[in-house]
Design a protein around this motif. Structure first.
Motif, short mmCIF file in Angstrom:
data_model
loop_
_atom_site.label_atom_id
_atom_site.label_comp_id
_atom_site.label_asym_id
_atom_site.label_seq_id
_atom_site.Cartn_x
_atom_site.Cartn_y
_atom_site.Cartn_z
N GLU A 16 0.83 -1.20 0.00
CA GLU A 16 0.00 0.00 0.00
C GLU A 16 0.87 1.26 0.00
O GLU A 16 0.59 2.21 -0.73
CB GLU A 16 -0.92 -0.02 1.22
CG GLU A 16 -2.08 0.95 1.12
CD GLU A 16 -3.06 0.75 2.27
OE1 GLU A 16 -2.63 0.74 3.44
OE2 GLU A 16 -4.25 0.60 1.97
N ALA A 76 2.31 1.64 -3.45
CA ALA A 76 1.27 2.10 -4.37
C ALA A 76 1.01 3.59 -4.18
O ALA A 76 0.84 4.33 -5.16
CB ALA A 76 -0.01 1.30 -4.18
N GLU A 107 1.53 6.38 -6.99
CA GLU A 107 0.41 7.24 -7.36
C GLU A 107 0.80 8.72 -7.29
O GLU A 107 0.47 9.51 -8.17
CB GLU A 107 -0.76 6.95 -6.41
CG GLU A 107 -2.11 7.02 -7.08
CD GLU A 107 -3.19 6.50 -6.15
OE1 GLU A 107 -3.48 7.18 -5.15
OE2 GLU A 107 -3.73 5.43 -6.44
#
Length: 120
Positions: A67, A70, A74
């Motif tokens: 996470e 990511a 992003e």
């Protein structure tokens, strides 16, 4: 309702699942079993609740790591999309390519002639 059989660690389970979700349940159980097997290899046999707790914590740690990665990816994507770097790729006209190839061939020929004369 479909029933799904799977093994986690050293124990077999059977759970009911909604139609079409059997594959997802088996995949999740396989992930949990992988972690449980690693724990059993390192620590040996242990009570089921402790094994499931440790395997769940290991998966949660992996999830948190993924996470975080990511989120970073992003943010980088958003930064690049909001401020894209201008990339210019030069395009060499075909006639210029031909002229350069001809010049290279002539230079090579002159070089060979010079080498022949110097060798005499």
């Amino acid at each position: 309702m479909a029933e799904v059989d799977f093994t986690i660690g050293h124990k077999e389970y059977r759970l009911a699942s909604q139609p079409g979700e059997e594959r997802l349940l088996k995949r999740a159980a396989a992930l949990l079993d992988t972690e449980a097997q690693q724990i059993l290899e390192q620590a040996g046999r242990m009570p089921e609740p402790r094994l499931l707790l440790l395997a769940g914590l290991m998966l949660a740690d992996k999830f948190n790591t993924l996470e975080d990665r990511a989120d970073k990816a992003e943010k980088q994507l958003q930064r690049l999309q909001s401020n894209p770097a201008k990339v210019e790729v030069p395009v060499i006209p075909e006639d210029l390519k031909e002229a350069m190839a001809e010049l290279a061939a002539r230079a090579e020929s002159l070089s060979e002639q010079l080498e022949e004369r110097m060798g005499d």
